[in-house]
Structures are given as C-alpha cells and as structure tokens.
Design an enzyme around this catalytic site. Structure first.
Site, PDB file in Angstrom:
ATOM      1  N   ILE A 141     -19.697 115.715   0.939  1.00 61.87           N
ATOM      2  CA  ILE A 141     -20.518 116.196  -0.067  1.00 61.87           C
ATOM      3  C   ILE A 141     -20.577 117.737  -0.144  1.00 61.87           C
ATOM      4  O   ILE A 141     -21.248 118.235  -1.194  1.00 61.87           O
ATOM      5  CB  ILE A 141     -22.111 115.532   0.087  1.00 61.87           C
ATOM      6  CG1 ILE A 141     -22.257 115.619   1.563  1.00 61.87           C
ATOM      7  CG2 ILE A 141     -21.962 114.276  -0.308  1.00 61.87           C
ATOM      8  CD1 ILE A 141     -23.619 115.104   1.847  1.00 61.87           C
ATOM      9  N   HIS A 142     -20.103 118.271   0.789  1.00 61.08           N
ATOM     10  CA  HIS A 142     -20.211 119.844   0.963  1.00 61.08           C
ATOM     11  C   HIS A 142     -18.774 120.570   1.114  1.00 61.08           C
ATOM     12  O   HIS A 142     -18.540 120.879   2.283  1.00 61.08           O
ATOM     13  CB  HIS A 142     -21.104 120.299   2.067  1.00 61.08           C
ATOM     14  CG  HIS A 142     -21.467 121.782   1.891  1.00 61.08           C
ATOM     15  ND1 HIS A 142     -20.673 122.721   2.480  1.00 61.08           N
ATOM     16  CD2 HIS A 142     -22.372 122.461   1.555  1.00 61.08           C
ATOM     17  CE1 HIS A 142     -21.142 123.711   2.391  1.00 61.08           C
ATOM     18  NE2 HIS A 142     -22.234 123.779   1.750  1.00 61.08           N
ATOM     19  N   PHE A 143     -17.876 120.427   0.276  1.00 60.89           N
ATOM     20  CA  PHE A 143     -18.034 120.068  -1.165  1.00 60.89           C
ATOM     21  C   PHE A 143     -16.808 119.025  -1.524  1.00 60.89           C
ATOM     22  O   PHE A 143     -15.795 119.336  -0.801  1.00 60.89           O
ATOM     23  CB  PHE A 143     -17.979 121.220  -2.105  1.00 60.89           C
ATOM     24  CG  PHE A 143     -19.068 122.237  -1.857  1.00 60.89           C
ATOM     25  CD1 PHE A 143     -20.422 122.020  -2.273  1.00 60.89           C
ATOM     26  CD2 PHE A 143     -18.965 123.347  -1.345  1.00 60.89           C
ATOM     27  CE1 PHE A 143     -21.348 123.037  -2.221  1.00 60.89           C
ATOM     28  CE2 PHE A 143     -19.791 124.462  -1.129  1.00 60.89           C
ATOM     29  CZ  PHE A 143     -21.037 124.006  -1.463  1.00 60.89           C
ATOM     30  N   PHE A 158     -21.261 115.595   6.225  1.00 60.44           N
ATOM     31  CA  PHE A 158     -21.492 116.303   5.369  1.00 60.44           C
ATOM     32  C   PHE A 158     -20.236 116.936   4.401  1.00 60.44           C
ATOM     33  O   PHE A 158     -20.208 117.222   3.400  1.00 60.44           O
ATOM     34  CB  PHE A 158     -22.049 117.551   5.676  1.00 60.44           C
ATOM     35  CG  PHE A 158     -21.570 118.313   7.128  1.00 60.44           C
ATOM     36  CD1 PHE A 158     -20.506 118.947   6.998  1.00 60.44           C
ATOM     37  CD2 PHE A 158     -22.240 117.910   8.201  1.00 60.44           C
ATOM     38  CE1 PHE A 158     -19.961 119.530   8.235  1.00 60.44           C
ATOM     39  CE2 PHE A 158     -21.700 118.395   9.410  1.00 60.44           C
ATOM     40  CZ  PHE A 158     -20.488 119.425   9.479  1.00 60.44           C
TER      41      PHE A 158
END
Lengths: 153, 78
Positions: free
Chosen positions: A51-53, A48
C-alpha cells in the site's frame, strides 16, 4: 542488566510494541542509559509495502522514525527498574535522506544525550548500505516516572 | 547578568512568554508550562545555577515567585 545484546525474543521484554508495529528485529549492542544499536530487516512481506506504494514500495518515513524511537527506548528501558515500563514520544525532529526499499536492512544507531526524572533526550541514525537514510533528534518519556515530579497544584 | 535576570531568562525562554507575565506565572497557567516544560525548566535552572534540586522541591516548584524561595534553600539569592 549485564547482557550487551538482545535477540528478537529478549528485546520484547524491553520494548512493548508488537507485530505489526515492532520496528526493530535485533539489538546488537546496548549500554543502558547510554546507547542502543541494532537493525530492522525490511522483507518483501512487510504489511505496508503493497500500500506504500503500489508499483513503488518503500518504507514509510513515519515507520523509519518509529524504528529509531523504539531503539532509543531500549537504551532507557534496560536501566535498572525500567524493564516493562511504557514510554511515550514527546517530540521528534527527523530528516529523511534516502528511500528504503524491500529487501534492505536498516542499521539503527541511537545515543542518549540525557536521561533524568523520566525524560530522555537522544539522537538516532538509520543507515542503509552504508548511506544515512534518516536521522532524528528525539525526546521520549516514561510517564510513570515523570509524573512523580510534577507540581500537584 | 545578576541572578534575577538569569532566573527570569530561563522562564522567558522555556515558556516563550513576555516579561509582564512572569509575576503571575504558575504551573499550567500557560500551555508551555506542562509536565515536559516543567522538567525542561528545572533542568535549565540546575545547569544555570549549578545545583541539583531535590524531588520535593521539584514538586513544590509551582510558580515563578515560589521558585525564588525554593532556590534560597540552595543558597541562590534571587
């Protein structure tokens, strides 16, 4: 269950989640029906973080809560007769207090407040570098047990 | 507070309903009296009256009115 800790392979018998959703690495201490403590290491390779972030990777709050819930689950599934049973979340109230960044370790402490007829109420706390990162009040259930006590209409 | 008040208060609090609805209250007749609500209400009754209900009685506890009969078995007069 006599063992007081579960390594990364042993805990798979008591926690049905798997990669990439398994949010606990090691159970350092478990007293069935009472408590379970352990940790999750968040390495740069976590799925993750890109994509985060982008540009500011940190652990999503939902996954922090998931880590607490998965550890609380272990405190229940290690009770006699509960090994391998599926658990469901009923309600969680959570507070986030600190970001968790790549490379940090989340120490997880959970306590069972009550366990009766398939319903568990408990508390969880996530600690990073000595600071509380998240805290939650949780209710989880083992539907297979709970359903035995429901009026049949 | 008498036993009826204590008994009723548990239903009012557990299921967040008005007093007028108590008489006809049954399992699943309001959204809050689902499987989780059932277990929570049973736990509150056990605590309030210092009893432990048997499994069959928990299953049979399907309405506000029938619950009064069940509690009689535990020497709780409502």
């Amino acid at each position: 269950m006599k063992k007081k800790s579960l390594d990364s392979l042993e805990l798979l018998d008591y926690q049905p989640n798997r990669y990439p959703f398994l949010m606990i690495d090691y159970v350092t201490k478990v007293i069935p029906g009472k408590m379970a403590n352990g940790y999750k290491n968040f390495t740069n390779n976590e799925w993750f973080f890109p994509i985060h972030f982008p540009g500011h990777p940190n652990v999503p709050g939902a996954l922090q809560l998931e880590a607490l819930a998965q550890m609380l689950t272990v405190a229940i599934t290690t009770l006699p007769g509960n090994k391998g049973r599926v658990t469901h979340a009923i309600s969680h109230t959570v507070r986030f207090k600190r970001e968790i960044l790549p490379g940090e370790r989340l120490e997880i402490e959970t306590k069972v407040l009550s366990w009766k007829r398939g319903l568990c109420k408990g508390l969880g706390k996530g600690i990073v570098a000595g600071e509380v990162a998240c805290e939650a009040e949780m209710i989880i259930t083992i539907p297979e047990i709970l359903d035995q006590y429901i009026p049949k209409k | 507070m008498n036993n009826l008040d204590r008994y009723s208060k548990i239903f009012l609090k557990s299921f967040k309903i008005k007093k007028e609805k108590l008489k006809k209250l049954k399992y699943n007749s309001v959204p809050q009296w689902d499987s989780i609500g059932h277990m929570s209400m049973i736990g509150s009754l056990e605590e309030a009256f210092n009893i432990t209900l048997e499994m069959d009685d928990i299953i049979d506890f399907s309405s506000y009115e029938f619950g009064k009969k069940i509690l009689k078995k535990y020497k709780i007069k409502i």
